[in-house]
Design an enzyme around this catalytic site. Structure first.
Site, PDB file in Angstrom:
ATOM      1  N   THR A  44     -17.836 -11.046 -16.047  1.00  0.00           N
ATOM      2  CA  THR A  44     -18.978 -11.771 -15.469  1.00  0.00           C
ATOM      3  C   THR A  44     -20.230 -10.911 -15.636  1.00  0.00           C
ATOM      4  OG1 THR A  44     -17.417 -12.610 -13.837  1.00  0.00           O
ATOM      5  CG2 THR A  44     -19.746 -12.982 -13.372  1.00  0.00           C
ATOM      6  N   ASP A  47     -12.982   7.331  -2.624  1.00  0.00           N
ATOM      7  CA  ASP A  47     -12.555   6.918  -3.973  1.00  0.00           C
ATOM      8  C   ASP A  47     -13.283   7.773  -5.015  1.00  0.00           C
ATOM      9  OD1 ASP A  47     -10.776   4.900  -3.275  1.00  0.00           O
ATOM     10  OD2 ASP A  47     -12.321   3.355  -3.244  1.00  0.00           O
ATOM     11  N   LYS A  94     -13.867  -3.377   1.751  1.00  0.00           N
ATOM     12  CA  LYS A  94     -14.642  -2.131   1.609  1.00  0.00           C
ATOM     13  C   LYS A  94     -16.142  -2.296   1.851  1.00  0.00           C
ATOM     14  CE  LYS A  94     -11.400   0.233  -1.447  1.00  0.00           C
ATOM     15  NZ  LYS A  94     -11.180   0.973  -2.694  1.00  0.00           N
ATOM     16  N   SER A 111       0.831  -1.205   0.000  1.00  0.00           N
ATOM     17  CA  SER A 111       0.000   0.000   0.000  1.00  0.00           C
ATOM     18  C   SER A 111       0.869   1.260   0.000  1.00  0.00           C
ATOM     19  CB  SER A 111      -0.903   0.016   1.237  1.00  0.00           C
ATOM     20  OG  SER A 111      -1.537   1.272   1.334  1.00  0.00           O
ATOM     21  N   ALA A 157     -16.869  -4.336 -12.973  1.00  0.00           N
ATOM     22  CA  ALA A 157     -18.094  -4.176 -12.180  1.00  0.00           C
ATOM     23  C   ALA A 157     -17.818  -4.464 -10.712  1.00  0.00           C
ATOM     24  CB  ALA A 157     -19.192  -5.099 -12.722  1.00  0.00           C
ATOM     25  N   LYS A 177     -22.471  -9.758 -12.653  1.00  0.00           N
ATOM     26  CA  LYS A 177     -22.028  -8.646 -11.807  1.00  0.00           C
ATOM     27  C   LYS A 177     -22.349  -7.307 -12.459  1.00  0.00           C
ATOM     28  CE  LYS A 177     -18.372  -8.687  -9.184  1.00  0.00           C
ATOM     29  NZ  LYS A 177     -16.940  -8.741  -8.872  1.00  0.00           N
TER      30      LYS A 177
HETATM   31  P1  NAP Z   1     -12.574  -5.826  -7.617  1.00  0.00           P
HETATM   32  O1  NAP Z   1     -13.776  -5.425  -6.851  1.00  0.00           O
HETATM   33  O2  NAP Z   1     -11.879  -7.094  -7.281  1.00  0.00           O
HETATM   34  O3  NAP Z   1     -12.988  -5.872  -9.197  1.00  0.00           O
HETATM   35  C1  NAP Z   1     -12.097  -6.349 -10.153  1.00  0.00           C
HETATM   36  C2  NAP Z   1     -12.725  -6.238 -11.547  1.00  0.00           C
HETATM   37  O4  NAP Z   1     -11.746  -6.695 -12.501  1.00  0.00           O
HETATM   38  C3  NAP Z   1     -13.967  -7.099 -11.744  1.00  0.00           C
HETATM   39  O5  NAP Z   1     -14.877  -6.411 -12.561  1.00  0.00           O
HETATM   40  C4  NAP Z   1     -13.414  -8.332 -12.488  1.00  0.00           C
HETATM   41  O6  NAP Z   1     -14.350  -8.951 -13.343  1.00  0.00           O
HETATM   42  C5  NAP Z   1     -12.351  -7.682 -13.350  1.00  0.00           C
HETATM   43  N1  NAP Z   1     -11.354  -8.643 -13.778  1.00  0.00           N
HETATM   44  C6  NAP Z   1     -10.422  -9.272 -13.019  1.00  0.00           C
HETATM   45  N2  NAP Z   1      -9.689 -10.111 -13.781  1.00  0.00           N
HETATM   46  C7  NAP Z   1     -10.173 -10.019 -15.047  1.00  0.00           C
HETATM   47  C8  NAP Z   1      -9.837 -10.629 -16.287  1.00  0.00           C
HETATM   48  N3  NAP Z   1      -8.839 -11.524 -16.379  1.00  0.00           N
HETATM   49  N4  NAP Z   1     -10.522 -10.278 -17.409  1.00  0.00           N
HETATM   50  C9  NAP Z   1     -11.523  -9.363 -17.324  1.00  0.00           C
HETATM   51  N5  NAP Z   1     -11.910  -8.755 -16.180  1.00  0.00           N
HETATM   52  C10 NAP Z   1     -11.240  -9.079 -15.055  1.00  0.00           C
HETATM   53  O7  NAP Z   1     -11.434  -4.705  -7.524  1.00  0.00           O
HETATM   54  P2  NAP Z   1     -11.622  -3.103  -7.352  1.00  0.00           P
HETATM   55  O8  NAP Z   1     -11.538  -2.747  -5.925  1.00  0.00           O
HETATM   56  O9  NAP Z   1     -12.804  -2.669  -8.132  1.00  0.00           O
HETATM   57  O10 NAP Z   1     -10.256  -2.587  -8.038  1.00  0.00           O
HETATM   58  C11 NAP Z   1     -10.108  -2.700  -9.435  1.00  0.00           C
HETATM   59  C12 NAP Z   1      -8.850  -1.970  -9.887  1.00  0.00           C
HETATM   60  O11 NAP Z   1      -8.956  -0.577  -9.565  1.00  0.00           O
HETATM   61  C13 NAP Z   1      -7.580  -2.462  -9.194  1.00  0.00           C
HETATM   62  O12 NAP Z   1      -6.551  -2.480 -10.141  1.00  0.00           O
HETATM   63  C14 NAP Z   1      -7.322  -1.396  -8.125  1.00  0.00           C
HETATM   64  O13 NAP Z   1      -5.958  -1.277  -7.804  1.00  0.00           O
HETATM   65  C15 NAP Z   1      -7.819  -0.151  -8.834  1.00  0.00           C
HETATM   66  N6  NAP Z   1      -8.213   0.912  -7.890  1.00  0.00           N
HETATM   67  C16 NAP Z   1      -7.520   2.073  -7.940  1.00  0.00           C
HETATM   68  C17 NAP Z   1      -7.843   3.099  -7.075  1.00  0.00           C
HETATM   69  C18 NAP Z   1      -7.070   4.380  -7.136  1.00  0.00           C
HETATM   70  O14 NAP Z   1      -7.136   5.165  -6.182  1.00  0.00           O
HETATM   71  N7  NAP Z   1      -6.373   4.642  -8.212  1.00  0.00           N
HETATM   72  C19 NAP Z   1      -8.895   2.953  -6.143  1.00  0.00           C
HETATM   73  C20 NAP Z   1      -9.602   1.740  -6.132  1.00  0.00           C
HETATM   74  C21 NAP Z   1      -9.249   0.713  -7.019  1.00  0.00           C
HETATM   75  P3  NAP Z   1     -15.304 -10.142 -12.796  1.00  0.00           P
HETATM   76  O15 NAP Z   1     -16.498  -9.471 -12.202  1.00  0.00           O
HETATM   77  O16 NAP Z   1     -15.608 -10.925 -14.014  1.00  0.00           O
HETATM   78  O17 NAP Z   1     -14.507 -10.920 -11.785  1.00  0.00           O
END
Ligand code: NAP
Length: 292
Positions: free
Chosen positions: A161, A111, A75, A24, A136, A164
């Site tokens: 998916t 966020d 979260k 982090s 999603a 979702k």
């Molecule tokens: P999350 O709830 O785990 O969601 C992950 C998403 O990625 C889901 O929609 C998932 O699809 C998709 N995914 C994962 N592997 C995949 C693949 N091989 N092909 C297609 N889709 C795939 O995670 P999150 O909290 O939303 O975070 C997502 C990203 O945003 C991360 O990289 C995180 O570091 C970033 N983020 C950045 C900030 C910032 O401040 N910059 C803040 C929050 C998050 P499925 O539904 O099909 O599993």
């Protein structure tokens, strides 16, 4: 200053819970803010297992921890343990900032504030625009709510998916009168190009990970701006492809910085000026690129 002079009986403690937590960037950001604003405080990471979230919050409250950030995968899981949840966080359905009160923790979602600030700073127009949202998960929930708040003309959800994506669509239509559709990655080529693409999937995340959720490298021709929530690597394959196609590209670093600044403001009742925020953003941007 020596570490033994730095902390005393009045030191406020802040922290972040998640799992994993080792990588982090929040401790660097928050301790920089603490130092800059002369607060007698310290911010530390805490790894918390999924089945210990309730126990952890009880302990953090008993210890008088003043402010907590919450990251993946907690979260949503923290929400039942909170005294009060801010309205926007409730609509998003996820909380990333907890503020201690006399009777429990209040929950917020910064966020969405970080993403909004990143759009403003980088000139990403959403009002009346057709926006494609990839993913999603938790970050997509915050992005979808922001797109509705900012008056996007059309929101196209794309997720691996489908179920979702449907849940996300149903969720936001409970609160907003918006034009939301769902397509698969295979159907992207068959619709008119969006103005803006926002990636909230984790595809391409991590140093040396050269993957993109959009397989056609030339897909971005005709798209104005592409935002990727990922900031490691600094330029994902998605952003590199989009840049080559002539799009404005923005990574997730500003979102990260400004969500953290918003948490700091909530905990301490301090308003960080735009000048200070830019200075901190630039110092940490350099630090971040050096650290890689
Ligand atoms: P999350 O709830 O785990 O969601 C992950 C998403 O990625 C889901 O929609 C998932 O699809 C998709 N995914 C994962 N592997 C995949 C693949 N091989 N092909 C297609 N889709 C795939 O995670 P999150 O909290 O939303 O975070 C997502 C990203 O945003 C991360 O990289 C995180 O570091 C970033 N983020 C950045 C900030 C910032 O401040 N910059 C803040 C929050 C998050 P499925 O539904 O099909 O599993």
């Amino acid at each position: 200053m020596n570490i033994s002079d730095r902390f005393n009986g009045s030191t406020s403690v802040y922290g972040i819970i998640g799992n994993p937590i080792e990588h982090s960037f929040s401790p660097v950001l928050q301790n920089t803010l603490i130092e800059k604003y002369g607060i007698n405080g310290v911010y530390s990471p805490f790894r918390v297992d999924e089945d210990k979230v309730g126990d952890a919050l009880k302990g953090l409250f008993a210890l008088g921890i003043k402010g907590i950030n919450v990251t993946v995968p907690h979260k949503k899981a923290v929400m039942p343990y909170l005294e009060r949840i801010d309205e926007t966080a409730d609509i998003i359905g996820a909380v990333n900032t907890l503020k201690k009160t006399d009777t429990g923790f209040e929950g917020y979602n910064t966020d969405i504030l970080g993403l909004k600030k990143s759009f403003e700073l980088n000139g990403v127009e959403i009002k009346d625009k057709k926006v494609m949202l990839l993913g999603a998960g938790g970050a997509a929930n915050a992005a979808a709510v922001l797109l509705c708040q900012l008056g996007a003309k059309e929101i196209i959800l794309v997720n691996r998916t489908k179920q979702k994506a449907e849940e996300l669509k149903d969720h936001i239509l409970k609160y907003f009168n918006a034009d939301v559709s769902i397509i698969s990655y295979d159907e992207m080529e068959s619709i008119e190009k969006p103005d803006v693409i926002i990636n909230t999937t984790s595809v391409g995340m991590g140093e040396g990970n050269y993957a993109s959720p959009v397989k056609n490298e030339n897909y971005f021709e005709g798209v104005k701006a592409v935002f990727d929530a990922i900031y490691i690597p600094w330029e994902t394959k998605l952003l590199s492809d989009a840049k080559r196609c002539g799009c404005k590209t923005i990574n997730g670093f500003d979102m990260l910085i400004y969500q953290g600044i918003a948490s700091f403001e909530i905990w301490n009742g301090i308003s960080v000026s735009d000048e200070d925020a830019v200075e901190i953003r630039n110092i940490l941007g350099e630090y971040f690129l050096r650290r890689k």
